[in-house]
Design a protein around this motif. Structure first.
Motif, short mmCIF file in Angstrom:
data_model
loop_
_atom_site.label_atom_id
_atom_site.label_comp_id
_atom_site.label_asym_id
_atom_site.label_seq_id
_atom_site.Cartn_x
_atom_site.Cartn_y
_atom_site.Cartn_z
N VAL A 272 9.74 8.49 0.82
CA VAL A 272 10.53 7.28 0.59
C VAL A 272 10.88 6.59 1.90
O VAL A 272 10.93 5.36 1.99
N SER A 273 11.11 7.39 2.94
CA SER A 273 11.46 6.79 4.25
C SER A 273 10.32 5.94 4.80
O SER A 273 10.55 4.90 5.43
N ASP A 274 9.10 6.37 4.57
CA ASP A 274 7.95 5.56 5.03
C ASP A 274 7.92 4.21 4.32
O ASP A 274 7.62 3.17 4.92
N ARG B 162 0.83 -1.21 0.00
CA ARG B 162 0.00 0.00 0.00
C ARG B 162 0.86 1.25 0.00
O ARG B 162 0.62 2.20 -0.76
N LYS B 163 1.91 1.27 0.83
CA LYS B 163 2.76 2.46 0.91
C LYS B 163 3.59 2.65 -0.37
O LYS B 163 3.90 3.78 -0.76
N GLN B 164 3.96 1.54 -1.00
CA GLN B 164 4.67 1.67 -2.27
C GLN B 164 3.79 2.36 -3.32
O GLN B 164 4.25 3.24 -4.06
N ALA B 165 2.54 1.93 -3.36
CA ALA B 165 1.62 2.55 -4.34
C ALA B 165 1.38 4.02 -4.04
O ALA B 165 1.36 4.88 -4.94
N LEU B 166 1.22 4.35 -2.76
CA LEU B 166 0.97 5.74 -2.39
C LEU B 166 2.22 6.60 -2.58
O LEU B 166 2.13 7.81 -2.88
N GLN B 167 3.41 5.99 -2.38
CA GLN B 167 4.64 6.77 -2.57
C GLN B 167 4.81 7.14 -4.04
O GLN B 167 5.28 8.23 -4.37
N ARG B 168 4.39 6.24 -4.94
CA ARG B 168 4.45 6.57 -6.37
C ARG B 168 3.48 7.70 -6.71
O ARG B 168 3.72 8.48 -7.64
#
Length: 258
Positions: free
Chosen positions: A195-197, A183-189
């Motif tokens: 990136v730290s999260d 989920r965080k990878q998708a939101l970071q994109r």
């Protein structure tokens, strides 16, 4: 009158001659052949002549009586010698002198332990008592070993249950960590998370993978512990059973010798 008499006499003579000839002819004629006897009939006739009787086969009580002649007399000194299969001392007579006894009637109580002397008997009793103490000590040891084996099996089963719980928890943690990381990878994109999260979520996911691997290894190890504990329990139970029988046998031997 004379002619009539002569005629009658002649007829009588002819009749007598004819009768004699007929009888002589019958005596000279061969007898009619008789039918030959069958084999079964011949055997039956032979058995009857020999006095053999037959009957129908069936079940009936067997009565076998052997009648023999004999004579009961007294010995030269008026006594009968009675021998015992074992050497010993007569402690108590069970019949009186001159009393009638039948075969199998006990006549005396004999103190006989394989023909041993009193000193040997005392030594044997001491050995029996020592054997009882030794067997009881062995039983105590085997009971202690059996208790330890049972405790080890119980502890290994508890460890297995705890390892299974830990594995289930690690599987749940890995599921949540993977879901959070994706989920965080998708939101970071999309520019929502830094990136730290995402790096923190990745590290959490990797720790969950390692924890699950360790938890599964612990389950396998705990199952091996249960298997080994169960294998050790069976010999301990057998040893306890043999030790119990040893105590019973030693006590029986001691009571018999006493």
């Amino acid at each position: 009158m004379k002619k009539s008499s002569l005629f009658i006499i002649g007829i009588v003579v002819v009749a007598l001659v004819t009768l004699v000839v007929m009888r002589y002819g019958r005596a000279q004629s061969p007898a009619a052949p008789t039918a030959p006897m069958s084999r079964n009939a011949s055997e039956l006739m032979g058995m009857r002549l020999a006095g053999i009787k037959t009957t129908v086969v069936g079940f009936s009580p067997l009565q076998h009586v052997v009648r023999m002649t004999g004579q009961v007399v007294m010995t030269e000194n008026g006594k009968a010698d009675i021998t015992s299969p074992l050497n010993g001392i007569i402690e108590q007579p069970l019949v009186k002198v001159g009393e009638h006894v039948d075969q199998g009637t006990p006549v005396a109580i004999v103190n006989s332990i394989y023909g041993q002397t009193t000193l040997q008997l005392l030594q044997k009793i001491e050995q029996d008592e020592a054997a009882v103490v030794a067997s009881q000590t062995s039983l105590t040891t085997t009971e202690s070993s059996l208790g330890q084996a049972r405790a080890t099996l119980s502890a290994s089963r508890t460890a297995l249950a705890q390892a299974i719980d830990a594995r289930n928890q690690a599987e749940s943690e890995l599921f949540n960590a993977r879901k959070d990381f994706v989920r965080k990878q998708a939101l970071q994109r999309a520019g929502v998370f830094a990136v730290s999260d995402v790096d923190d979520a990745r590290e959490r996911y990797q720790r969950a993978v390692s924890a699950l691997s360790d938890a599964r290894a612990s389950v396998l190890q705990a199952r091996d512990g249960v298997r080994i504990a169960q294998q050790n329990l069976n010999p301990a139970m057998e040893a306890e059973r043999v030790a119990t029988q040893g105590v019973q046998l030693a006590q029986e031997n001691s009571a018999r010798d006493k």
